[in-house]
Design an enzyme around this catalytic site. Structure first.
Site, PDB file in Angstrom:
ATOM      1  N   PRO A  77       0.690  -1.286   0.004  1.00  0.00           N
ATOM      2  CA  PRO A  77       0.032  -0.014  -0.138  1.00  0.00           C
ATOM      3  C   PRO A  77       0.959   1.318  -0.028  1.00  0.00           C
ATOM      4  CG  PRO A  77      -0.854  -1.420   1.525  1.00  0.00           C
ATOM      5  CD  PRO A  77       0.585  -2.316   0.996  1.00  0.00           C
ATOM      6  N   ASN A  78       0.358   2.406  -0.808  1.00  0.00           N
ATOM      7  CA  ASN A  78       0.911   3.653  -0.959  1.00  0.00           C
ATOM      8  C   ASN A  78       2.004   3.812  -1.584  1.00  0.00           C
ATOM      9  OD1 ASN A  78      -1.366   4.841   0.610  1.00  0.00           O
ATOM     10  ND2 ASN A  78      -0.452   3.637   2.500  1.00  0.00           N
ATOM     11  N   ARG A  99       5.279  12.101  -3.122  1.00  0.00           N
ATOM     12  CA  ARG A  99       5.046  12.455  -1.784  1.00  0.00           C
ATOM     13  C   ARG A  99       6.233  12.285  -0.739  1.00  0.00           C
ATOM     14  NH1 ARG A  99       1.066  13.732  -4.241  1.00  0.00           N
ATOM     15  NH2 ARG A  99      -1.335  13.488  -3.922  1.00  0.00           N
ATOM     16  N   TYR A 117      11.141   9.249   1.608  1.00  0.00           N
ATOM     17  CA  TYR A 117      11.214   8.103   0.465  1.00  0.00           C
ATOM     18  C   TYR A 117      12.082   8.519  -0.984  1.00  0.00           C
ATOM     19  CZ  TYR A 117       7.630   6.138   3.751  1.00  0.00           C
ATOM     20  OH  TYR A 117       7.099   5.677   4.561  1.00  0.00           O
ATOM     21  N   ASN A 121       8.465  -5.258  -0.589  1.00  0.00           N
ATOM     22  CA  ASN A 121       8.038  -4.217   0.321  1.00  0.00           C
ATOM     23  C   ASN A 121       6.735  -4.094   0.718  1.00  0.00           C
ATOM     24  OD1 ASN A 121       7.870  -2.052   1.772  1.00  0.00           O
ATOM     25  ND2 ASN A 121       9.222  -0.595   0.441  1.00  0.00           N
ATOM     26  N   ALA A 138       3.089  -0.779   4.882  1.00  0.00           N
ATOM     27  CA  ALA A 138       2.519  -0.805   6.383  1.00  0.00           C
ATOM     28  C   ALA A 138       1.962  -2.277   6.665  1.00  0.00           C
ATOM     29  CB  ALA A 138       1.484   0.179   6.458  1.00  0.00           C
ATOM     30  N   HIS A 169       3.942  -4.667   9.028  1.00  0.00           N
ATOM     31  CA  HIS A 169       3.910  -4.626  10.463  1.00  0.00           C
ATOM     32  C   HIS A 169       2.337  -5.115  11.121  1.00  0.00           C
ATOM     33  CE1 HIS A 169       6.841  -1.583   9.370  1.00  0.00           C
ATOM     34  NE2 HIS A 169       6.044  -0.928   8.963  1.00  0.00           N
ATOM     35  N   ASP A 173       1.994 -15.586   6.140  1.00  0.00           N
ATOM     36  CA  ASP A 173       1.675 -17.361   5.911  1.00  0.00           C
ATOM     37  C   ASP A 173       1.782 -17.709   4.374  1.00  0.00           C
ATOM     38  OD1 ASP A 173       0.977 -17.767   8.391  1.00  0.00           O
ATOM     39  OD2 ASP A 173      -1.477 -17.230   8.099  1.00  0.00           O
ATOM     40  N   GLU A 195      13.399  -9.013   1.952  1.00  0.00           N
ATOM     41  CA  GLU A 195      12.452  -7.726   2.260  1.00  0.00           C
ATOM     42  C   GLU A 195      13.194  -6.504   2.187  1.00  0.00           C
ATOM     43  OE1 GLU A 195      11.186  -8.682   6.074  1.00  0.00           O
ATOM     44  OE2 GLU A 195      10.118  -6.598   6.600  1.00  0.00           O
ATOM     45  N   HIS A 234      12.814  -2.406   2.785  1.00  0.00           N
ATOM     46  CA  HIS A 234      12.237  -1.125   3.384  1.00  0.00           C
ATOM     47  C   HIS A 234      13.281   0.143   2.626  1.00  0.00           C
ATOM     48  CE1 HIS A 234       9.327  -3.294   5.317  1.00  0.00           C
ATOM     49  NE2 HIS A 234      10.295  -4.059   5.681  1.00  0.00           N
ATOM     50  N   ILE A 235      12.465   1.006   2.221  1.00  0.00           N
ATOM     51  CA  ILE A 235      13.332   2.336   1.681  1.00  0.00           C
ATOM     52  C   ILE A 235      13.635   3.026   2.935  1.00  0.00           C
ATOM     53  CG2 ILE A 235      12.885   4.455   0.275  1.00  0.00           C
ATOM     54  CD1 ILE A 235      10.599   3.162  -0.982  1.00  0.00           C
ATOM     55  N   SER A 236      12.852   3.378   3.985  1.00  0.00           N
ATOM     56  CA  SER A 236      13.270   3.956   5.066  1.00  0.00           C
ATOM     57  C   SER A 236      14.042   3.116   5.960  1.00  0.00           C
ATOM     58  CB  SER A 236      12.304   4.494   5.688  1.00  0.00           C
ATOM     59  OG  SER A 236      11.179   3.606   5.999  1.00  0.00           O
ATOM     60  N   ARG A 259      12.435   4.797  13.197  1.00  0.00           N
ATOM     61  CA  ARG A 259      11.080   5.478  13.164  1.00  0.00           C
ATOM     62  C   ARG A 259      10.313   5.069  14.155  1.00  0.00           C
ATOM     63  NH1 ARG A 259       8.678   5.237   7.111  1.00  0.00           N
ATOM     64  NH2 ARG A 259       7.510   7.200   7.930  1.00  0.00           N
ATOM     65  N   ARG A 305       6.499   0.617  13.881  1.00  0.00           N
ATOM     66  CA  ARG A 305       7.183   0.225  12.441  1.00  0.00           C
ATOM     67  C   ARG A 305       8.364  -0.923  12.847  1.00  0.00           C
ATOM     68  NH1 ARG A 305       4.998   3.726   8.706  1.00  0.00           N
ATOM     69  NH2 ARG A 305       4.560   5.672   9.434  1.00  0.00           N
TER      70      ARG A 305
HETATM   71  O1  CA2 Z   1      10.387   2.344   4.416  1.00  0.00           O
HETATM   72  C1  CA2 Z   1       9.277   1.673   3.774  1.00  0.00           C
HETATM   73  O2  CA2 Z   1       9.691   1.154   2.509  1.00  0.00           O
HETATM   74  C2  CA2 Z   1       8.317   0.847   4.287  1.00  0.00           C
HETATM   75  O3  CA2 Z   1       7.769  -0.384   3.977  1.00  0.00           O
HETATM   76  C3  CA2 Z   1       7.152   2.120   3.511  1.00  0.00           C
HETATM   77  C4  CA2 Z   1       5.694   2.046   4.258  1.00  0.00           C
HETATM   78  C5  CA2 Z   1       5.691   2.234   5.468  1.00  0.00           C
HETATM   79  O4  CA2 Z   1       4.534   2.182   6.123  1.00  0.00           O
HETATM   80  C6  CA2 Z   1       6.671   1.143   6.264  1.00  0.00           C
HETATM   81  O5  CA2 Z   1       6.670   1.246   7.724  1.00  0.00           O
HETATM   82  C7  CA2 Z   1       8.293   1.477   5.761  1.00  0.00           C
HETATM   83  C8  CA2 Z   1       5.020   3.286   3.718  1.00  0.00           C
HETATM   84  C9  CA2 Z   1       4.893   3.386   1.954  1.00  0.00           C
HETATM   85  C10 CA2 Z   1       4.396   4.584   1.775  1.00  0.00           C
HETATM   86  O6  CA2 Z   1       5.055   5.126   0.565  1.00  0.00           O
HETATM   87  C11 CA2 Z   1       4.921   6.408   0.364  1.00  0.00           C
HETATM   88  C12 CA2 Z   1       5.797   6.927  -0.472  1.00  0.00           C
HETATM   89  C13 CA2 Z   1       5.912   8.293  -0.922  1.00  0.00           C
HETATM   90  C14 CA2 Z   1       4.915   9.003  -0.556  1.00  0.00           C
HETATM   91  C15 CA2 Z   1       3.868   8.504   0.522  1.00  0.00           C
HETATM   92  C16 CA2 Z   1       4.161   7.283   0.845  1.00  0.00           C
END
Ligand code: CA2
Length: 147
Positions: A11-12, A19, A24, A75, A78, A81, A88, A99, A101-103, A108, A112
């Site tokens: 998601p997202n 954004r 990110y 990836n 969210a 978590h 599964d 796996e 994660h960008i951040s 954080r 997370r």
């Molecule tokens: O750091 C990551 O890759 C995450 O998986 C990104 C998820 C976050 O919920 C995880 O805790 C860590 C969120 C992805 C949202 O991606 C966006 C990218 C640009 C702008 C807004 C959201």
């Protein structure tokens, strides 16, 4: 065609590069796809990047990968978590799972810090920005014995 690697995004992540660039970065998922495709090709593999905002769709792709893919880079966003269901599904996949994660999720909010996916992942990358996907693809080339 080399062995297929799925790069699954939750998601997202479709908003990547549009954004919150301070967290990110500026690159989009299309940029990630191009980088991973080039690295996969150089290593004798093939990359397929997919993104969905729907948990069930991601689970369906993991099931599909059992028949079509040799490895998964994921990836889950969210859902990392929260989703026992994704864990599964990954447990039913036999190939390597990496796996990304960008951040740096450990730097954080506490919610997370825990990842269900990590209980199945053969390797985890966090905090390397979108470069993490490329690093994971390099590792996939080593694991799957590409060129
Ligand atoms: O750091 C990551 O890759 C995450 O998986 C990104 C998820 C976050 O919920 C995880 O805790 C860590 C969120 C992805 C949202 O991606 C966006 C990218 C640009 C702008 C807004 C959201």
């Amino acid at each position: 065609m080399g062995k297929l690697v799925y790069i699954l995004n939750g998601p997202n992540l479709n908003l990547l590069g549009r954004r919150e660039p301070e967290i990110y970065g500026h690159q989009t998922l299309a940029d990630v796809e191009a980088q991973c495709a080039a690295l996969a090709k150089a290593g004798g593999l093939e990359a397929r990047l997919l993104q969905s905002n729907w948990e069930g769709q991601i689970i369906d792709w993991i099931h599909e990968a059992r028949d079509t893919a040799a490895g998964i880079i994921i990836n889950p966003g969210a859902l990392t978590h929260t989703s026992v269901a994704i864990l599964d599904a990954l447990n039913a996949f036999e190939g390597p799972v990496l796996e990304v994660h960008i951040s740096n999720i450990h730097k954080r909010e506490p919610f997370r810090h825990h990842s269900y996916t990590s209980m199945r992942a053969d390797g985890v990358i966090a905090g390397f920005g979108v470069e993490g996907y490329g690093l994971a693809m390099r590792r996939m080339v080593s694991l799957l014995g590409g060129k």
